[in-house]
Scaffold this active site. Sequence first.
Site, PDB file in Angstrom:
ATOM      1  N   SER A 126      16.453  38.079  -7.524  1.00 53.49           N
ATOM      2  CA  SER A 126      16.154  38.940  -8.675  1.00 53.49           C
ATOM      3  C   SER A 126      17.315  39.860  -9.003  1.00 53.49           C
ATOM      4  O   SER A 126      18.056  40.298  -8.118  1.00 53.49           O
ATOM      5  CB  SER A 126      14.927  39.781  -8.327  1.00 53.49           C
ATOM      6  N   TYR A 151       9.488  45.335  -2.240  1.00 51.09           N
ATOM      7  CA  TYR A 151       9.638  44.017  -2.885  1.00 51.09           C
ATOM      8  C   TYR A 151      11.119  43.689  -3.095  1.00 51.09           C
ATOM      9  O   TYR A 151      11.610  42.638  -2.680  1.00 51.09           O
ATOM     10  CB  TYR A 151       8.898  43.982  -4.239  1.00 51.09           C
ATOM     11  N   LYS A 155      13.986  40.747  -1.322  1.00 48.52           N
ATOM     12  CA  LYS A 155      14.936  39.834  -1.983  1.00 48.52           C
ATOM     13  C   LYS A 155      16.338  40.023  -1.383  1.00 48.52           C
ATOM     14  O   LYS A 155      17.048  39.061  -1.110  1.00 48.52           O
ATOM     15  CB  LYS A 155      14.957  40.076  -3.497  1.00 48.52           C
TER      16      LYS A 155
HETATM   17  C1  UD1 Z   1      11.073  44.515 -12.435  1.00 46.79           C
HETATM   18  C2  UD1 Z   1      12.315  44.035 -11.721  1.00 46.79           C
HETATM   19  C3  UD1 Z   1      12.280  42.548 -11.510  1.00 46.79           C
HETATM   20  C4  UD1 Z   1      10.998  42.142 -10.848  1.00 46.79           C
HETATM   21  C5  UD1 Z   1       9.845  42.587 -11.703  1.00 46.79           C
HETATM   22  C6  UD1 Z   1       8.554  42.184 -11.024  1.00 46.79           C
HETATM   23  C7  UD1 Z   1      14.254  45.418 -12.323  1.00 46.79           C
HETATM   24  C8  UD1 Z   1      15.412  45.580 -13.243  1.00 46.79           C
HETATM   25  N1  UD1 Z   1      13.498  44.327 -12.525  1.00 46.79           N
HETATM   26  O1  UD1 Z   1      11.204  44.136 -13.750  1.00 46.79           O
HETATM   27  O2  UD1 Z   1      13.346  42.180 -10.694  1.00 46.79           O
HETATM   28  O3  UD1 Z   1      10.976  40.759 -10.665  1.00 46.79           O
HETATM   29  O4  UD1 Z   1       9.891  44.002 -11.861  1.00 46.79           O
HETATM   30  O5  UD1 Z   1       7.452  42.817 -11.569  1.00 46.79           O
HETATM   31  O6  UD1 Z   1      14.001  46.211 -11.458  1.00 46.79           O
HETATM   32  N2  UD1 Z   1       7.266  48.578 -19.694  1.00 46.79           N
HETATM   33  C9  UD1 Z   1       6.545  49.422 -20.509  1.00 46.79           C
HETATM   34  N3  UD1 Z   1       5.181  49.355 -20.473  1.00 46.79           N
HETATM   35  C10 UD1 Z   1       4.513  48.498 -19.645  1.00 46.79           C
HETATM   36  C11 UD1 Z   1       5.268  47.640 -18.822  1.00 46.79           C
HETATM   37  C12 UD1 Z   1       6.640  47.715 -18.867  1.00 46.79           C
HETATM   38  O7  UD1 Z   1       7.111  50.210 -21.278  1.00 46.79           O
HETATM   39  O8  UD1 Z   1       3.284  48.503 -19.638  1.00 46.79           O
HETATM   40  C13 UD1 Z   1       8.735  48.622 -19.761  1.00 46.79           C
HETATM   41  C14 UD1 Z   1       9.400  48.968 -18.436  1.00 46.79           C
HETATM   42  O9  UD1 Z   1       9.559  50.338 -18.297  1.00 46.79           O
HETATM   43  C15 UD1 Z   1      10.717  48.213 -18.561  1.00 46.79           C
HETATM   44  C16 UD1 Z   1      10.355  46.987 -19.398  1.00 46.79           C
HETATM   45  O10 UD1 Z   1       9.158  47.318 -20.069  1.00 46.79           O
HETATM   46  O11 UD1 Z   1      11.645  48.981 -19.256  1.00 46.79           O
HETATM   47  C17 UD1 Z   1      10.152  45.743 -18.572  1.00 46.79           C
HETATM   48  O12 UD1 Z   1       9.238  46.027 -17.523  1.00 46.79           O
HETATM   49  P1  UD1 Z   1       8.659  44.881 -16.573  1.00 46.79           P
HETATM   50  O13 UD1 Z   1       8.175  43.757 -17.399  1.00 46.79           O
HETATM   51  O14 UD1 Z   1       7.679  45.537 -15.653  1.00 46.79           O
HETATM   52  O15 UD1 Z   1       9.907  44.361 -15.785  1.00 46.79           O
HETATM   53  P2  UD1 Z   1      11.004  45.167 -14.918  1.00 46.79           P
HETATM   54  O16 UD1 Z   1      10.461  46.441 -14.436  1.00 46.79           O
HETATM   55  O17 UD1 Z   1      12.259  45.176 -15.697  1.00 46.79           O
END
Ligand code: UD1
Length: 344
Positions: A126, A151, A155
């Site tokens: 990841s 988690y 990795k």
């Molecule tokens: C993270 C990890 C990734 C991991 C994954 C597993 C990083 C960069 N990435 O992804 O390696 O495999 O988690 O779950 O650390 N968001 C919202 N509202 C929501 C959900 C998400 O605003 O309800 C935003 C988050 O703040 C983020 C983006 O959407 O900025 C993506 O979030 P998400 O899909 O959870 O993935 P990561 O956190 O990037």
Amino acid sequence: MATVLVTGGTGYIGSHTVVELQEAGFEVVIIDNFSNSNREVLDGIASITGKKPMFEEVDLRDRKATYGVFEKYPGIGAIVHFAAFKAVGESVEKPLAYYENNLLSLIHLLEAMKRYGVNNFLFSSSCTVYGEPEQLPVTEDAPVKKASSPYGNTKQISEEILQDAMVPNPEFRVICLRYFNPIGAHPSAKIGELPVGIPNNLVPFITQTAIGIRDQLNVFGDDYNTPDGSAIRDYINVVDLARAHVAAIGRLLDGKQRSPFEVFNLGTGKGLSVFEIIHAFEKVTGVKIRYRVTNRREGDVEQVWADTGLANRELDWKAEKHIEETLLSAWNWEKFLHAKKSTG
Ligand code: UD1
């Protein structure tokens, strides 16, 4: 063609990879314990490819049962290892379960490789290993930062275990694929992501809000140092991602590696903000997303996207699908799940 063992092959990325491997002509054996998936995924795969993959319900923490799979299928030429727990928040609550499951599974597979003479290993890693990168886009030689969750740490440790295991086993060949943010579903809408409970990830939360399962989306922060204030990620279509695995398996089996241990970033090379994702989803589906801005989520990085040059050159692979097509595939999958639920 060689037989490929896919652990976690009924999971989200695993199932899409099984489809692409089968379509490329590989025989596939899946190991899964359905800890975060179900048996119906096997039917979904078969209805796309016309071929049910071989399947063993095994928990990789069980060494003996793991060995049993290698005894039963002596033709295994390569392993793609997806099977792992993957929820960041849950890993903070249950760190030992994460270390036990994710590390023991890997160790048992490596022991089996030695014992049964399987040398090729593809590992599901990841971009979380980069933490908040100093330079963007992030290249494979960017420093690995201290993990912000158990988690993420599994990795990092797994990548280290793989490198250490290669020292006394010079015949081992390993590729670590560092995924950015995989989203979307197969265009047939026969397989996709199956989030259990409240989704942690952005796109399943958006599709569930759009279909009415969730009231509204929480946007975790609009005060980041980015053009629109929301956080930026590199969202990659899961089918594009799956195809990169086929390319990497080919590289291993054809002996094309430049070194026995390699790492590739798998992303699109383009960063999109949370607001850009919401707007692209609304545009392509015509469905409005109710959202509110909340505080930042703990542990989130501000922005990260991939330098994909190495994967593009060495794997002869490139993410091809446009974000709108990808979000539409996620929406079609959500609608399929909803229709299935309504018809019981
Ligand atoms: C993270 C990890 C990734 C991991 C994954 C597993 C990083 C960069 N990435 O992804 O390696 O495999 O988690 O779950 O650390 N968001 C919202 N509202 C929501 C959900 C998400 O605003 O309800 C935003 C988050 O703040 C983020 C983006 O959407 O900025 C993506 O979030 P998400 O899909 O959870 O993935 P990561 O956190 O990037």
